[in-house]
Design an enzyme around this catalytic site. Structure first.
Site, PDB file in Angstrom:
ATOM      1  N   GLY A 135       0.818  -1.198   0.000  1.00 24.98           N
ATOM      2  CA  GLY A 135       0.000   0.000   0.000  1.00 24.98           C
ATOM      3  C   GLY A 135       0.852   1.248   0.000  1.00 24.98           C
ATOM      4  CE  LYS A 190       5.075   0.476  -5.156  1.00 29.22           C
ATOM      5  NZ  LYS A 190       5.901   1.407  -4.363  1.00 29.22           N
ATOM      6  CB  THR A 247       5.114   4.896  -6.070  1.00 26.47           C
ATOM      7  OG1 THR A 247       4.681   4.106  -4.972  1.00 26.47           O
ATOM      8  CG2 THR A 247       6.547   4.544  -6.383  1.00 26.47           C
ATOM      9  CB  SER A 253       8.900   7.391  -5.041  1.00 28.54           C
ATOM     10  OG  SER A 253       9.129   6.339  -5.950  1.00 28.54           O
ATOM     11  CG  ASN A 255      10.824   2.379  -7.797  1.00 26.85           C
ATOM     12  OD1 ASN A 255      11.528   1.560  -8.357  1.00 26.85           O
ATOM     13  ND2 ASN A 255      10.305   2.161  -6.595  1.00 26.85           N
ATOM     14  CB  VAL A 278      16.862  -2.046  -3.931  1.00 24.93           C
ATOM     15  CG1 VAL A 278      16.436  -2.637  -5.269  1.00 24.93           C
ATOM     16  CG2 VAL A 278      18.120  -2.743  -3.424  1.00 24.93           C
TER      17      VAL A 278
END
Length: 332
Positions: A135, A190, A247, A253, A255, A278
């Site tokens: 989540g 996501k 995200t 985030s 990413n 990571v």
């Protein structure tokens, strides 16, 4: 069904944050880290400045580098990076007691096998009842006790209710679901889509483009989850749409920040250099692309990001490829 002790495997930012949640929920909690030096630092400083700086760790939280020390725990939260989940669970297998639930808290698709974390768990710890926690949740906010809501997916309703009560803590509210595949698919895809939003942000393509990427990315997420056997309703919840919005909307985030660097002209190597944490989307993108191809699911954004990360196309090529796709009716 009652849980008194919890073992958290993985002392990165998210694992540390979840250990904080467990302590606040009243569990006798031990956090495991691979590096003995990190364990010693955690014990002496009561802080994880390496992965979660600025957050004092809860009183009573214990630390270990030895997976055997988690063997007596009533509940396990597995939080290694997705690509290390198999090796980590294999190492823990000799210490796991049959019937002790494992809550999978890492998001991704295993490279090579294209398997979800629940499938990895079934192959490494076949006697472990599975649950998935996913989540919209930034580790630093969760660790500090800021309000957070997540999905807790468990096929066994009774176990799910027990876990729901156990992991509910001040500021941390889990919602129960039974669809593990949907919960995992949303969390895995996501991260890849967040890289795309970061690229858009880095190229200053505007808020309209950002909104379009989130919306069409959600359509890709839903198609892939349903093709894998998940439910569209699950993906429309916290573990899918909620996680996607978070995200894709903040450089906090990992990413999105990776995509942001790529959009600003850095190479993949430059964008990843010096990063301790990571960016799961980087690792999962090739597996997501391969999985979508095997299932015959259209995922143009995810496929484009996988190609960009592999050096097969440029950022301009990614943008042109998405904008020049055939016109079609809007549908999931």
């Amino acid at each position: 069904m009652e849980f008194r002790t919890a073992g958290v495997i993985g002392a990165g930012a998210w694992g540390t944050a979840l250990a904080q949640v467990c302590v606040r929920a009243g569990l006798d909690t031990t956090l495991q880290a691979r590096e003995p030096q990190l364990v010693e630092t955690l014990r002496t400083t009561r802080a994880n400045d390496l992965y979660l700086p600025g957050v004092p760790l809860a009183e009573g939280l214990k630390f270990t580098a030895d997976l055997a020390d988690l063997g007596d725990c009533d509940l396990i939260l597995a939080v290694p990076p997705a690509q290390h989940m198999r090796a980590t669970l294999t190492a823990f297998a000799p210490h796991h007691r049959p019937g002790v639930p494992v809550v999978l808290c890492s998001k991704g698709v295993e490279r090579g096998t294209m398997k979800l974390m629940t499938e990895v768990l079934a192959e490494t710890l076949p006697d472990a009842p599975a649950a998935v926690l996913s989540g919209p949740s930034f580790a630093g906010e969760v660790a500090r006790g800021l309000p957070t809501a997540v999905t807790l997916a468990c096929a066994d309703q009774a176990l799910g209710q027990a876990l729901l009560s156990t992991l509910s803590a001040p500021g941390f509210r889990p919602y129960l679901a039974t669809d593990l595949i949907g919960a995992e698919a949303g969390g895995a895809l996501k991260n890849v889509l967040a890289i795309a939003c970061g690229v858009s942000e880095g190229r200053q393509l505007g808020r309209s483009a950002h909104a379009a990427l989130i919306t069409r990315g959600f359509a890709e997420m839903t198609r892939l989850a349903v093709a894998m056997g998940g439910q569209a309703e699950t993906v429309a919840g916290l573990c899918g749409l909620g996680d996607l919005v978070l995200t894709c909307s903040s450089p906090q985030s990992r990413n999105m920040s990776l995509g942001l660097a790529l959009g600003q002209g850095q190479t993949v190597e430059q964008a990843l250099a010096g990063k301790r944490s990571v960016a799961e989307g980087y690792e999962s993108a090739p597996a997501v692309r391969a999985l979508a191809a095997r299932l015959g699911v259209e995922t143009p954004i995810a496929e484009g990001i996988a190609a960009l990360l592999a050096g097969e196309i440029t950022v301009d090529g990614l943008i042109d490829g998405l904008l020049s796709r055939p016109l079609k009716a809007e549908r999931v």
